[in-house]
Motif scaffolding. Structure first.
Motif, PDB file in Angstrom:
ATOM      1  N   GLY A  62      48.017  32.286  35.272  1.00  0.00           N
ATOM      2  CA  GLY A  62      48.555  32.535  36.604  1.00  0.00           C
ATOM      3  C   GLY A  62      48.110  31.563  37.676  1.00  0.00           C
ATOM      4  O   GLY A  62      48.580  31.644  38.809  1.00  0.00           O
ATOM      5  N   HIS A  63      47.212  30.624  37.363  1.00  0.00           N
ATOM      6  CA  HIS A  63      46.753  29.648  38.350  1.00  0.00           C
ATOM      7  C   HIS A  63      47.464  28.324  38.109  1.00  0.00           C
ATOM      8  O   HIS A  63      47.461  27.812  36.993  1.00  0.00           O
ATOM      9  N   GLY A  64      48.083  27.758  39.150  1.00  0.00           N
ATOM     10  CA  GLY A  64      48.853  26.533  39.008  1.00  0.00           C
ATOM     11  C   GLY A  64      48.036  25.276  39.248  1.00  0.00           C
ATOM     12  O   GLY A  64      47.151  25.257  40.107  1.00  0.00           O
ATOM     13  N   TYR A  65      48.344  24.225  38.503  1.00  0.00           N
ATOM     14  CA  TYR A  65      47.702  22.920  38.635  1.00  0.00           C
ATOM     15  C   TYR A  65      48.785  21.848  38.596  1.00  0.00           C
ATOM     16  O   TYR A  65      49.595  21.831  37.663  1.00  0.00           O
ATOM     17  N   PRO A 163      38.652  27.559  39.227  1.00  0.00           N
ATOM     18  CA  PRO A 163      38.333  28.232  40.488  1.00  0.00           C
ATOM     19  C   PRO A 163      37.070  29.075  40.342  1.00  0.00           C
ATOM     20  O   PRO A 163      36.744  29.517  39.240  1.00  0.00           O
ATOM     21  N   ARG A 164      36.362  29.297  41.441  1.00  0.00           N
ATOM     22  CA  ARG A 164      35.112  30.057  41.389  1.00  0.00           C
ATOM     23  C   ARG A 164      35.344  31.447  40.805  1.00  0.00           C
ATOM     24  O   ARG A 164      34.604  31.912  39.957  1.00  0.00           O
ATOM     25  N   THR A 165      36.369  32.144  41.275  1.00  0.00           N
ATOM     26  CA  THR A 165      36.788  33.391  40.636  1.00  0.00           C
ATOM     27  C   THR A 165      37.937  33.045  39.706  1.00  0.00           C
ATOM     28  O   THR A 165      38.951  32.516  40.159  1.00  0.00           O
ATOM     29  N   PRO A 166      37.796  33.296  38.401  1.00  0.00           N
ATOM     30  CA  PRO A 166      38.893  32.959  37.484  1.00  0.00           C
ATOM     31  C   PRO A 166      40.192  33.570  37.965  1.00  0.00           C
ATOM     32  O   PRO A 166      40.222  34.709  38.451  1.00  0.00           O
ATOM     33  N   PRO A 167      41.307  32.826  37.872  1.00  0.00           N
ATOM     34  CA  PRO A 167      42.569  33.312  38.431  1.00  0.00           C
ATOM     35  C   PRO A 167      43.020  34.640  37.855  1.00  0.00           C
ATOM     36  O   PRO A 167      43.579  35.468  38.581  1.00  0.00           O
ATOM     37  N   LEU A 168      42.765  34.875  36.574  1.00  0.00           N
ATOM     38  CA  LEU A 168      43.168  36.156  35.986  1.00  0.00           C
ATOM     39  C   LEU A 168      42.396  37.309  36.624  1.00  0.00           C
ATOM     40  O   LEU A 168      42.953  38.370  36.906  1.00  0.00           O
ATOM     41  N   VAL A 169      41.113  37.080  36.873  1.00  0.00           N
ATOM     42  CA  VAL A 169      40.289  38.114  37.506  1.00  0.00           C
ATOM     43  C   VAL A 169      40.767  38.364  38.934  1.00  0.00           C
ATOM     44  O   VAL A 169      40.860  39.514  39.373  1.00  0.00           O
TER      45      VAL A 169
END
Length: 205
Positions: A62-65, A163-169
């Motif tokens: 769910g996190h875009g790059y 990211p510091r907080t994983p995107p899934l979390v």
């Protein structure tokens, strides 16, 4: 109700080369079964893409790059990832399963300023491919040693920028804020996030 794209599982084939092996390496033009088609895939192996040239949009859990070579993209096992090409990619693929005696990185991206920094990774990947071309009884041990060298070289280049907080979390926490009164089952949250309950549990741990 939010609709989520279907997620296709992609499995590692341990006997692809005629004997059980936990590592594979190839160039982009030799890919089989791993297609950058904009579809969501859940990998049951760790995937490292050494991108020398080209550009693509990657989405991992769910996190875009936005990635433009030179770069390295690492996707940990059980993550859901999507690749949408922006420009023709030239890259080396190295994948391995949990059988390897190494601790993988977090999913993420390393953007590299000097293209020459990727040359050692490409060279090790080429040695892996050469070993796989004619597997021998001791090829598993040789590939394990090459993988350790590959990951140590990658670590010295800089661990992938997750990211510091994983995107899934982070997505789970936002969902929990809106559904904590009606949903208490991890499977319901996993379904809403398009991941397996085991993968969600591991990410939260």
């Amino acid at each position: 109700m939010t609709r989520h794209p279907p997620v296709t599982p992609v499995r590692f084939l341990p006997t692809k080369y005629g004997r059980p092996l936990a590592i594979d390496s190839s160039r982009f033009e030799h890919w089989t079964g791993i297609v950058p088609d904009g579809q969501a895939h859940r990998l049951d192996f760790h995937e490292c893409l050494v991108v020398s040239r080209g550009a693509a949009h990657f989405e991992i859990d769910g996190h875009g790059y936005e990635v433009r070579g030179p770069a390295v993209v690492f996707t940990a096992a059980r993550a859901v990832r999507v690749i949408e090409l922006s420009d023709a990619l030239s890259l080396r693929l190295v994948v391995f399963t949990g059988a390897a005696s190494v601790r993988p990185f977090s999913s993420g991206v390393i953007q590299v300023e000097d293209p020459g920094a990727l040359l050692p990774l490409e060279n090790i990947g080429s040695l892996m491919t050469r070993e796989l071309a004619v597997p021998r009884p001791d090829s598993g041990a040789m590939l394990d040693a090459l993988l350790m060298q590959f990951l140590m070289t990658l670590a010295r280049a800089g661990a992938p920028h997750a990211p510091r907080t994983p995107p899934l979390v982070a997505r789970f926490e936002r969902l929990l804020d809106t559904r904590f009164c009606q949903d208490h089952d991890v499977a319901a949250y996993a379904a809403a996030l398009s991941v397996s309950p085991d993968h969600l549990s591991a990410a939260l741990r």
